[in-house]
Design a protein around this motif. Structure first.
Motif, PDB file in Angstrom:
ATOM      1  N   UNK A   3      35.683  28.825  27.610  1.00 49.23           N
ATOM      2  CA  UNK A   3      36.286  28.159  28.761  1.00 49.23           C
ATOM      3  C   UNK A   3      36.057  29.052  29.972  1.00 49.23           C
ATOM      4  N   UNK A   4      35.552  28.440  31.041  1.00 50.56           N
ATOM      5  CA  UNK A   4      35.242  29.185  32.260  1.00 50.56           C
ATOM      6  C   UNK A   4      36.103  28.621  33.392  1.00 50.56           C
ATOM      7  N   UNK A   5      36.678  29.522  34.171  1.00 46.03           N
ATOM      8  CA  UNK A   5      37.462  29.120  35.345  1.00 46.03           C
ATOM      9  C   UNK A   5      36.728  29.590  36.589  1.00 46.03           C
ATOM     10  N   UNK A   6      36.867  28.834  37.685  1.00 47.62           N
ATOM     11  CA  UNK A   6      36.225  29.177  38.952  1.00 47.62           C
ATOM     12  C   UNK A   6      37.307  29.285  40.024  1.00 47.62           C
ATOM     13  N   UNK A   7      37.285  30.399  40.770  1.00 50.04           N
ATOM     14  CA  UNK A   7      38.195  30.578  41.898  1.00 50.04           C
ATOM     15  C   UNK A   7      37.377  30.761  43.167  1.00 50.04           C
ATOM     16  N   UNK A  61      33.849  32.475  42.295  1.00 49.08           N
ATOM     17  CA  UNK A  61      33.713  33.481  41.242  1.00 49.08           C
ATOM     18  C   UNK A  61      34.105  32.831  39.911  1.00 49.08           C
ATOM     19  N   UNK A  62      33.215  32.954  38.927  1.00 54.41           N
ATOM     20  CA  UNK A  62      33.425  32.349  37.599  1.00 54.41           C
ATOM     21  C   UNK A  62      33.776  33.430  36.593  1.00 54.41           C
ATOM     22  N   UNK A  63      34.726  33.108  35.686  1.00 51.30           N
ATOM     23  CA  UNK A  63      35.099  34.066  34.648  1.00 51.30           C
ATOM     24  C   UNK A  63      35.556  33.330  33.406  1.00 51.30           C
ATOM     25  N   UNK A  64      35.369  33.993  32.252  1.00 48.67           N
ATOM     26  CA  UNK A  64      35.781  33.416  30.980  1.00 48.67           C
ATOM     27  C   UNK A  64      37.279  33.580  30.797  1.00 48.67           C
TER      28      UNK A  64
END
Length: 67
Positions: A3-7, A61-64
């Motif tokens: 699952x990747x979230x983007x802020x 910025x994308x992060x797991x």
């Protein structure tokens, strides 16, 4: 499954656009772990005396967050 979230992060620099991007990632990494990518959505500059005095960027910025 990952699952990747983007802020969205905005940052500035008095040196360059590249430095502003690095500032965005550096600040985000203080509270966000597993950063995987940065996308520059927008770039802008502040002009004083016919010279750029400040560089600004809006990044995504994308992060797991899960596996």
């Amino acid at each position: 499954m990952a699952v990747v979230k983007v802020i969205e992060v905005m940052a500035t620099s008095n040196k360059s656009f590249e430095d502003a991007i690095n500032n965005a990632v550096t600040e985000a990494s203080k509270t966000v772990k597993n950063i995987k990518s940065v996308y520059v959505k927008d770039m802008n500059g502040k002009v004083e005396g016919n010279k750029i005095s400040s560089y600004g960027v809006t990044t995504k910025i994308s992060f797991h967050v899960g596996e």
